[in-house]
Enzyme design. Structure first.
Site, short mmCIF file in Angstrom:
data_model
loop_
_atom_site.label_atom_id
_atom_site.label_comp_id
_atom_site.label_asym_id
_atom_site.label_seq_id
_atom_site.Cartn_x
_atom_site.Cartn_y
_atom_site.Cartn_z
N ILE A 89 0.83 -1.20 0.00
CA ILE A 89 0.00 0.00 0.00
C ILE A 89 0.87 1.26 0.00
CG2 ILE A 89 -1.94 -1.22 1.05
CD1 ILE A 89 -1.29 0.11 3.71
N ASP A 90 2.21 1.08 -0.02
CA ASP A 90 3.08 2.25 -0.16
C ASP A 90 3.08 2.72 -1.62
OD1 ASP A 90 5.28 1.03 -1.73
OD2 ASP A 90 5.77 -0.09 0.08
N HIS A 105 -4.26 -4.44 -2.82
CA HIS A 105 -4.65 -4.30 -1.41
C HIS A 105 -4.85 -2.83 -1.03
CE1 HIS A 105 -2.92 -8.55 -0.32
NE2 HIS A 105 -4.07 -8.61 -0.97
N GLY A 171 9.41 -10.75 -3.37
CA GLY A 171 9.30 -10.27 -1.99
C GLY A 171 7.96 -10.50 -1.33
N THR A 172 7.40 -11.69 -1.54
CA THR A 172 6.14 -11.99 -0.85
C THR A 172 6.20 -13.40 -0.28
OG1 THR A 172 3.72 -12.17 -1.07
CG2 THR A 172 5.01 -12.54 -3.07
N SER A 173 5.61 -13.56 0.91
CA SER A 173 5.73 -14.84 1.63
C SER A 173 4.85 -15.93 1.05
CB SER A 173 5.35 -14.63 3.10
OG SER A 173 4.03 -14.13 3.19
N ASN A 197 12.96 -13.90 -4.09
CA ASN A 197 12.60 -13.66 -2.69
C ASN A 197 13.81 -13.92 -1.80
OD1 ASN A 197 10.23 -12.88 -1.15
ND2 ASN A 197 10.42 -14.83 -0.09
N LEU A 198 13.81 -13.30 -0.64
CA LEU A 198 14.93 -13.48 0.29
C LEU A 198 15.12 -14.95 0.63
CD1 LEU A 198 17.02 -11.82 1.81
CD2 LEU A 198 15.41 -11.63 3.71
#
Ligand code: BJW
Length: 232
Positions: A89-90, A105, A171-173, A197-198
């Site tokens: 949402i940034d 979102h 970058g999403t779980s 992703n990390l």
């Protein structure tokens, strides 16, 4: 080549925006699942406004990182053939220069009036019941999608996914649906899939290819693979 990119909190982590489920994943002792629901808002609107007011205020102190900028570079090259679908949402994608961004979102910098249904730009606090700029009612809530609510732009997203050549998740779980299911929908349409992703996400096994490390390194490297080195 048509590409759909899904981004999550991990792409903004190196800008200093906290993720939801890393480390203790708590805000003042609350799990996001306990704050980001319509029920939580009805039960304790002051707490929920504090959560979003703090995040809105923090946005002024962060800037896009190399991962956001690499996606903007990719859009410059691909134009309409790139769509960024973000769960965030940034506004860091937009500040990096991306224009084709769907905020599934919602957006921290928008208010939704529950009295007149109007949506308005909003950069100040929402706690304290400020008046709606449209109708004057003190009935504003953050224009974000909470658990149990239907994410925005689903028709456009599913249509774009079905017509893509490549789906990339950054970058999403993979813990929150429907976004977590996009990889399976893409795969069903024969779309190639890549995870950046990390660490392996909950859905990592669904991706044809996965690269693990910080987005600020992986995303510029992936874009460079596609376009060659950046001019600057
Ligand atoms: C890095 C990094 C670095 C770190 N570089 N990587 C049971 C089963 C299946 C589904 C459900 C179920 N029960 C209920 C549901 C549905 C529910 C759901 O999914 N619940 C789960 C908890 C199971 N979903 C919904 O209710 C959704 N609505 C819905 O389904 O409606 C029905 C419908 C859908 C479609 C069509 C028609 C009808 C709504 C979900 C709304 C989620 N809202 C939030 C809050 C938004 C506002 C806000 O920001 O406050 O969205 S919750 C929160 O989670 C936020 C995020 O967008 C979302 C996802 O989080 P994200 O981005 O993945 O962050 P993290 O922290 O989880 O992960 C970060 C990742 O980055 C990690 O993997 C790190 O390793 C990595 N990382 N640093 C690269 N430097």
């Amino acid at each position: 080549m048509r590409i759909v990119v899904l981004t999550g909190a991990g792409i903004s982590a190196e800008s200093g925006v906290p993720t939801f489920r890393d480390a203790d994943g708590l805000w003042e002792g609350h799990r996001v699942e306990d704050v980001a629901t319509p029920e939580a808002y009805v039960a304790d609107p002051v707490l929920v406004h504090e959560f979003y007011d703090a995040r809105r205020a923090a946005l002024a102190g962060v800037v896009p990182n190399p991962a956001h900028r690499a996606l903007a570079r990719l859009e410059e090259a691909l134009g309409d053939d790139l769509l960024v679908v973000t769960q965030n949402i940034d506004d860091l994608h937009e500040r990096a220069g991306s224009t084709r961004v769907l905020h599934m979102h919602g957006e921290l910098l928008k208010a939704w009036c529950l009295a007149c249904e109007g949506r308005h730009p909003w950069d100040g606090p929402m706690g304290g019941d400020p008046a709606c700029p449209g109708c004057g009612a003190p009935a504003l809530r953050p224009d974000v999608v909470w658990f149990g609510e239907i994410p925005y732009e689903m028709d456009r997203i599913l249509d774009s996914l079905g017509r893509a050549d490549l789906f990339v998740s950054i970058g999403t779980s993979g813990a929150v649906y429907p976004a977590a299911g996009f990889v399976q929908q893409a795969a069903r349409h024969g779309v190639r899939t890549l995870e950046l992703n990390l660490q392996p996400s909950e859905g990592t096994a669904w991706f044809r290819e996965a690269r693990h490390g910080p987005a600020g390194v992986l995303v510029p490297a992936w874009v460079e693979d596609l376009l060659g080195p950046a001019a600057d």
